[in-house]
Design a protein around this motif. Sequence first.
Motif: not given
Ligand code: 13P
Length: 381
Positions: A45-47, A284-287, A245-247, A85-88, A61-64, A268-270, A172-174, A151-153
Amino acid sequence: MSVATESKTGPRFELRPYKALDNDVLASRIQAVREVMGKRLLILGHHYQQDEVIALADLRGDSYQLSRMAADSRECRAIAFCGVHFMAETADIVANRPERLAERNGERVTVVLPDMAAGCSMADMAAIDEVENCWSELGEVIDTADVTPVTYINSAASLKAFCGRHGGIVCTSSNAAAVLEWSFRRTRRVLFFPDQHLGRNTALAMGIPADQMPVWDPHADALGGNAEGALQASRVLLWKGHCSVHQMFRPEHVDQFRARYPGIKVLVHPECPREVVDKADIYGSTGKIIREVQAAPPGTKWAIGTELHLVNRLKHEHPEQEIHFLSPVVCMCATMYRIDLAHLCWSLENLAAGTPVNVIEVDPETVRWALVALERMLEVK
Ligand code: 13P
Ligand code: SF4
């Protein structure tokens, strides 16, 4: 009991009846599948997932972290990915890489995405033909042998494969800063897609000036809307993509919180725009966001700029701290939100019955090169 229809492999449960069930019923049926399948099933499950889903995940967890969990999984034979989808796709690639398949005598890990409509609007902002086109146009004005594509994940597997084929890497963001450092040890320039904000925020923190980061607009007539000289003077070429979302987080939100709550910490998230990250105390990342809150003393005041479900969960799990959502408007990831208990239960019961639905299986040629870029990332410290 759910309605079953015949498929080539056996009865397949239809989704519709699950939508009429209460969450309590769905949760106990999901729990029953978990008990029957035991360690053969891994629910990730993503955060940003809703609480009901997170409560039933084996790991979050976060994406990483999630890509590492999928890469390290040895016992499971099926992953239900509660994310996008990209995570799966990433989980399918790393969980079924050649050495893991050999350990399992060729048996694949089946990766399912409970709702196929759970995509990522940012990932959709860079298509493979646009990236290929960018690369060939760039080749007319700079030496692309001296460019590392990153490429970002949050991107389709085909873009990861593009990076694998061209000496590039995934981040990834981390780990974006470590990945950029890795890249600059190899080449003078980086082409970073699809999130301009993560690329810009990371490179600025490394001391690269903003005027050496032109933005490539894939819809512009020529050269991504840039003058030749700007591309030749560049260190980081940013793709014109963003997270919807983040914009939504704005620098004035930071100012308003600081005026109202002296001493408040802004986290905040990057993926937020530069003007927001510049004004924040920590990004930083969600983690990382979670770890910062966990480590803070009681009474700490926070304004947090990331997806609403995570911020609400932090509020709930840390009543000893004062947590505020940074934006006055609701910013939630509508695609993540599509994964609910009805879709999870439906996909798990089909999985347990041997009629998996929504299987994510990346084609072998894409896997081959995407894995090259993902393994480079997993090795970067
Ligand atoms: P994280 O890598 O920080 O979990 O972020 C994933 C993401 O999609 C943030 O929008
Ligand atoms: Fe994509 Fe933004 Fe949702 Fe993350 S929050 S999955 S980047 S749309």
